[in-house]
Design an enzyme around this catalytic site. Structure first.
Site, short mmCIF file in Angstrom:
data_model
loop_
_atom_site.label_atom_id
_atom_site.label_comp_id
_atom_site.label_asym_id
_atom_site.label_seq_id
_atom_site.Cartn_x
_atom_site.Cartn_y
_atom_site.Cartn_z
CG ASP A 44 54.89 44.37 38.85
OD1 ASP A 44 55.04 45.16 37.91
OD2 ASP A 44 53.87 43.65 38.98
CE1 TYR A 49 48.57 41.27 40.02
CE2 TYR A 49 50.63 42.02 40.99
CZ TYR A 49 49.91 41.62 39.89
OH TYR A 49 50.54 41.57 38.67
CE LYS A 74 51.34 45.00 36.88
NZ LYS A 74 51.53 44.34 38.18
#
Ligand code: A2P
Length: 269
Positions: A44, A49, A74
């Site tokens: 994930d 990030y 995401k």
């Protein structure tokens, strides 16, 4: 299947994911390689990030066919809108070096510095772009993150595809009963991020005591708790022995003890 959750479109997702939030790009290659080496097949990440590049490299260099690895990323919380979503998706698959994603999520209903603001219309536009990417075969499943019941309901009302996942903070002491019930009713897989409350649950005396009773570590108890509550845990660690520990969950917690854990005080409140 015992070791996976199934989305409402029939796609399966391995029931533990390796979380990479707060793993800097420089460390992401080694961390993801360790996770893959120790049996994790579900990773994930997120554009936000800033580690997609090395997450992708580690996956590419590892000796497993692409289709045996489940990759989630995401759409950044501050990027909203139809074209903007298509563009951000392209950046993500370029960073990762893949030609499709297994799961793509709207990272949050609002930009982080406007928590609680109403972005319903913008989220609907983003969701329509995600539906297009899904229909074009670029993403196998689509979902949301940090969405409330009303945030999800707005998408259900305005769009064609019911979100397949909602990734939320979920850990011992932070039992999101109403949101869980709503997701269950709509067949939305709930993913638990920060299943250790970023490590803060591990010092709780009640958790330590119960972990001893089961002969497991506090981390294992907390991660197993997510599964008992039918949520999919995404533990993060950059230490190999912990990465291994966090995936060894071959025990069950009794319903009475699950209730006791539900009632533990929230360490982050
Ligand atoms: P580290 O990465 O240095 O191993 P969460 O998954 O809730 O975000 O929690 C992640 C935090 O918990 C990180 O600080 C991580 O540290 C720590 N952590 C992860 N697994 C364990 C474990 N098995 N035992 C102790 N600490 C852990």
């Amino acid at each position: 299947k015992e070791n996976s959750f199934v989305f409402h479109n029939g796609v399966e997702i391995p029931n533990i994911g390796f979380g990479t939030w707060q793993i800097p790009n420089e460390e992401a290659y080694d961390a993801v390689t360790m996770a893959l080496k120790n049996g994790y097949t579900h990773i994930d990440t997120a554009l936000a990030y800033q580690n997609e590049e090395n997450v992708g490299k580690a996956i590419k260099d590892f000796d497993l066919p692409r289709e045996e690895i489940f990759i989630t990323s995401k759409l950044p919380a501050q990027i909203k809108g139809y074209d903007e979503t298509l563009e951000a998706f392209n950046t993500t698959i370029t960073n990762l070096g893949v030609d499709y994603l297994d799961l793509y999520l709207i990272h949050a209903p609002w930009p982080w510095d406007e928590k609680g603001a109403d972005y319903t219309e913008e989220n609907i536009q983003s969701w329509k772009a995600m539906e297009k990417l899904y229909n074009d075969g670029k993403i196998r499943t689509i979902g949301v993150s940090n969405f409330s019941v009303s945030d999800i309901q707005a998408l259900i009302d305005a769009c064609d595809i019911v979100p397949m996942a909602n990734q939320i903070p979920f850990y011992v002491g932070h039992d999101q009963e109403d949101l869980l019930a709503f997701c269950k009713e709509h067949n939305i897989v709930v993913e638990a991020y920060s299943p250790l409350a970023t490590g803060q649950t591990l010092n709780s005396p009640k958790i330590k005591e119960m972990a001893e009773k089961y002969g497991v570590t506090p981390a294992q108890l907390c991660i197993r708790y997510c599964l008992e509550r039918e949520t999919l845990p995404l533990p993060k660690s950059t230490h190999e022995e912990r990465i291994v520990e966090n995936s060894e969950l071959d025990f069950t917690i009794s319903p009475e003890d699950v209730k006791k854990l539900d009632a533990v005080e929230d360490v982050r409140k």
